[in-house]
Motif scaffolding. Structure first.
Motif, PDB file in Angstrom:
ATOM      1  N   MET A 184      47.027  28.479 -24.229  1.00  0.00           N
ATOM      2  CA  MET A 184      45.985  27.092 -25.048  1.00  0.00           C
ATOM      3  C   MET A 184      45.087  27.798 -25.602  1.00  0.00           C
ATOM      4  O   MET A 184      44.733  28.795 -25.416  1.00  0.00           O
ATOM      5  N   MET A 185      44.556  27.069 -26.457  1.00  0.00           N
ATOM      6  CA  MET A 185      43.370  27.115 -28.145  1.00  0.00           C
ATOM      7  C   MET A 185      42.044  27.474 -26.503  1.00  0.00           C
ATOM      8  O   MET A 185      41.713  27.232 -25.638  1.00  0.00           O
ATOM      9  N   ILE A 186      41.633  27.985 -26.759  1.00  0.00           N
ATOM     10  CA  ILE A 186      40.361  29.393 -26.339  1.00  0.00           C
ATOM     11  C   ILE A 186      39.191  27.538 -25.860  1.00  0.00           C
ATOM     12  O   ILE A 186      38.388  27.649 -25.051  1.00  0.00           O
ATOM     13  N   SER A 187      39.209  27.013 -26.831  1.00  0.00           N
ATOM     14  CA  SER A 187      38.101  25.858 -26.890  1.00  0.00           C
ATOM     15  C   SER A 187      38.651  25.412 -25.943  1.00  0.00           C
ATOM     16  O   SER A 187      37.558  24.265 -25.341  1.00  0.00           O
TER      17      SER A 187
ATOM     18  N   LEU B 213      24.605  29.001 -38.920  1.00  0.00           N
ATOM     19  CA  LEU B 213      25.256  27.743 -38.555  1.00  0.00           C
ATOM     20  C   LEU B 213      26.505  28.416 -37.873  1.00  0.00           C
ATOM     21  O   LEU B 213      26.867  29.486 -38.417  1.00  0.00           O
ATOM     22  N   MET B 214      27.032  27.748 -36.952  1.00  0.00           N
ATOM     23  CA  MET B 214      28.565  27.787 -36.380  1.00  0.00           C
ATOM     24  C   MET B 214      29.126  26.648 -36.666  1.00  0.00           C
ATOM     25  O   MET B 214      28.985  25.153 -36.847  1.00  0.00           O
ATOM     26  N   ILE B 215      30.596  26.747 -36.601  1.00  0.00           N
ATOM     27  CA  ILE B 215      31.424  25.640 -36.768  1.00  0.00           C
ATOM     28  C   ILE B 215      32.340  26.299 -35.506  1.00  0.00           C
ATOM     29  O   ILE B 215      32.852  26.770 -35.646  1.00  0.00           O
ATOM     30  N   ASP B 216      33.011  25.468 -34.817  1.00  0.00           N
ATOM     31  CA  ASP B 216      34.725  25.734 -33.800  1.00  0.00           C
ATOM     32  C   ASP B 216      35.405  25.342 -34.585  1.00  0.00           C
ATOM     33  O   ASP B 216      35.629  24.519 -35.133  1.00  0.00           O
ATOM     34  N   SER B 217      36.489  26.581 -34.709  1.00  0.00           N
ATOM     35  CA  SER B 217      37.636  25.674 -35.857  1.00  0.00           C
ATOM     36  C   SER B 217      38.150  24.573 -35.332  1.00  0.00           C
ATOM     37  O   SER B 217      39.435  24.185 -35.765  1.00  0.00           O
ATOM     38  N   ALA B 218      38.314  24.874 -33.695  1.00  0.00           N
ATOM     39  CA  ALA B 218      39.194  23.937 -33.156  1.00  0.00           C
ATOM     40  C   ALA B 218      38.251  22.610 -33.182  1.00  0.00           C
ATOM     41  O   ALA B 218      38.323  21.444 -32.750  1.00  0.00           O
ATOM     42  N   TYR B 219      37.394  22.429 -34.049  1.00  0.00           N
ATOM     43  CA  TYR B 219      36.260  21.368 -33.555  1.00  0.00           C
ATOM     44  C   TYR B 219      37.019  19.480 -34.301  1.00  0.00           C
ATOM     45  O   TYR B 219      37.423  19.657 -34.785  1.00  0.00           O
ATOM     46  N   PRO B 220      37.413  18.742 -33.111  1.00  0.00           N
ATOM     47  CA  PRO B 220      37.492  17.491 -34.373  1.00  0.00           C
ATOM     48  C   PRO B 220      36.789  17.113 -35.160  1.00  0.00           C
ATOM     49  O   PRO B 220      38.047  17.044 -35.964  1.00  0.00           O
TER      50      PRO B 220
END
Length: 542
Positions: free
Chosen positions: A165-168, A229-236
């Motif tokens: 499972m993706m950590i996100s 700034l932050m961004i989650d690589s799994a963010y839709p």
């Protein structure tokens, strides 16, 4: 607080050569860090390409709003929209409580280099942290280490995952997480800051539904005043921006894989081992289905993209259609993630750890295949925090700082032990063992002539006597160690502080151990130090 720069070779041989910018290592990269016009050249190269800065800034804003927002973050978002803007970027997995110290060191590196180059270049440079939420290595992020009874103990989260499972998507059970936090701080030891730390983390937990949420709340609150700034690589929302690029990566996968294999060959011919495991049929993308990440490969006979477990199979047209309909299903692997990052962000520099430097070297031809240059790969700041009490003990024992950081205290501790242990007692015990063995050798021969059962009994009797001598050896050692425990423990305490488990401090200790001891003001003090990106190790005396 004092910052001392110390020259220490990187543990990774390739990274050591890279720090020195020597051949043949620098030939595997597009930029030389010693070039005085390095960042001006990079800006010029970026100006020839187009980036969707407005869309990217809007995406990051939407992602960050639940976690942290401040005037400094708003300023960074406005800077990112500027047509001449660039970013200093780096990333890490979403470790619990931010993971090992090097995650914090990487973020400090990103912010400091962005500030430095914005001032020098006179154009906006924005610090960006890329959270590897699409990663599925839960065992990598589910624990911290803490010292207890003079040893390190791994404190793991009270649950496990079977699927990839993706950590996100890994959920946070708020009650269980709060209990775990309490256990961690009991191990850290109560201080005047403990209640503040636990309260801070409990607030973050209450706002989190996933592991990445928890991570983002912590990092966002720690660094909001620095415009990170932050961004989650799994963010839709980010996956939608990636859509045309993922389609490109699918269409060009054979050329990308071939480029990596050719580059690995050159790296190998230069005498360095490859770091990326990639086969000739690699697609370098994952497909996400039923909460599990499946690495895609290409079957040249059937001309289909298949999962390693055989559960999925697509033609190229079908896979492209899937990407179009549900872009969140496709995620990058270690090869395509750097390429995707470069396609999305106007990257002035990438902040890398030693392992990352080694694997980026294998990607040069892949970037060229995509008609791009790799950004300047800047080694992150390597930092060790030195407590005042530990520093005093090092001075008392006349221990050299650089030596301890390189190899710990075992050599000095062994020399001290050799000076205090009873050598004559050791000799007598060894002589006793030899005498018993010789005597029983004669007894054994004689007993064997009498009866085989008696011979076996003789062997057993010898083993018993030797075990008693061994017991006496151990007891003697323990008795002498107890007499000299105060000094011996000083060697061990220094090692646990600076070279724990025979590894750099930043790979074992967690930031909240130090926050618990010094408070969150430690973070501001660390940010105020005058770091230089000169390849030296940063010893910070607290």
């Amino acid at each position: 607080m004092e910052l001392v720069n110390i020259s220490i070779p990187a543990a990774n041989q390739f990274a050591s050569h890279y720090l020195q910018q020597t051949k043949p290592v620098i030939d595997f990269f597009h930029y030389n860090l010693l070039n005085p016009t390095l960042y001006k050249d990079r800006l010029n190269d970026l100006s020839k390409r187009e980036f969707k800065r407005e869309e990217l800034a809007d995406c990051i804003k939407k992602y960050m709003e639940p976690f942290a927002y401040s005037p400094q973050i708003q300023e960074s978002l406005e800077k990112l929209k500027h047509p001449q803007s660039s970013v200093v970027i780096g990333g890490q997995q979403a470790g619990v409580l931010t993971g090992p110290l090097y995650t914090i060191h990487k973020i400090i590196s990103i912010i400091k280099l962005a500030r430095e180059q914005e001032e020098k270049l006179g154009s906006p440079v924005v610090p960006v942290f890329w959270i590897a939420g699409e990663d599925h290595d839960f065992a990598e992020v589910n624990h911290v280490y803490a010292e207890t009874d003079r040893k390190f103990k791994k404190l793991s989260l009270p649950f496990a995952l079977e699927e990839k499972m993706m950590i996100s998507d890994v959920p946070v059970d708020q009650d269980d997480m709060k209990k775990w936090i309490k256990k961690v701080f009991q191990t850290f030891g109560e201080t005047s800051f403990t209640k503040e730390m636990v309260s801070f983390l409990n607030e973050c937990i209450e706002k989190s539904s996933s592991m990445v949420d928890f991570f983002s709340h912590i990092v966002g609150r720690l660094f909001h005043s620095h415009g990170l700034l932050m961004i989650d690589s799994a963010y839709p929302g980010l996956r939608k921006l990636e859509l045309p690029f993922n389609s490109m990566l699918i269409k060009d996968f054979e050329e990308i894989t071939s480029s990596v294999l050719n580059q690995q060959k050159e790296v190998g011919e230069a005498g360095f081992p490859k770091t990326l495991e990639i086969g000739s049929n690699a697609v370098n993308l994952f497909y996400y289905e039923d909460k599990e990440r499946v690495l895609l490969e290409y079957d040249s006979e059937t001309k289909r993209f298949i999962g390693k477990n055989g559960s999925i199979s697509f033609t190229k047209e079908e896979l492209l259609q899937k990407v179009e309909e549900k872009p969140e299903r496709i995620s990058n692997n270690v090869v395509t993630r750097p390429i995707m990052q470069e396609l999305l962000f106007p990257t002035m520099a990438f902040i890398a750890g030693p392992g990352e430097i080694a694997y980026w070297a294998e990607l040069k031809k892949a970037f060229e295949q995509m008609d791009m240059k790799m950004p300047p790969i800047v080694p992150r700041l390597n930092i060790t925090l030195l407590d005042r009490a530990v520093e005093s003990e090092m001075e008392e024992l006349k221990m050299e700082e650089s030596k301890v950081l390189r190899s710990g205290t075992n050599e000095e501790k062994e020399a001290y032990w050799n000076g205090v242990k009873d050598h004559r007692m050791e000799e007598l015990l060894s002589e006793t063992e030899n005498w018993l063995s010789k005597q029983y050798e004669m007894l054994e021969k004689r007993a064997g002539q009498i009866d085989p059962v008696l011979k076996a009994l003789t062997d057993k009797n010898l083993a018993f006597h030797l075990s008693q001598v061994e017991f006496l050896k151990r007891k003697t050692t323990i008795t002498i160690q107890q007499k000299h425990d105060v000094l011996l423990e000083k060697y061990d305490r220094i090692e646990r502080a600076l070279r724990p488990m025979n590894a750099p401090q930043e790979r074992i200790w967690n930031a909240f151990y130090f926050f618990n001891k010094y408070g969150f003001s430690l973070m501001d003090q660390l940010m105020d130090l005058p770091y230089q990106f000169d390849g030296t190790h940063k010893l910070i005396k607290l």
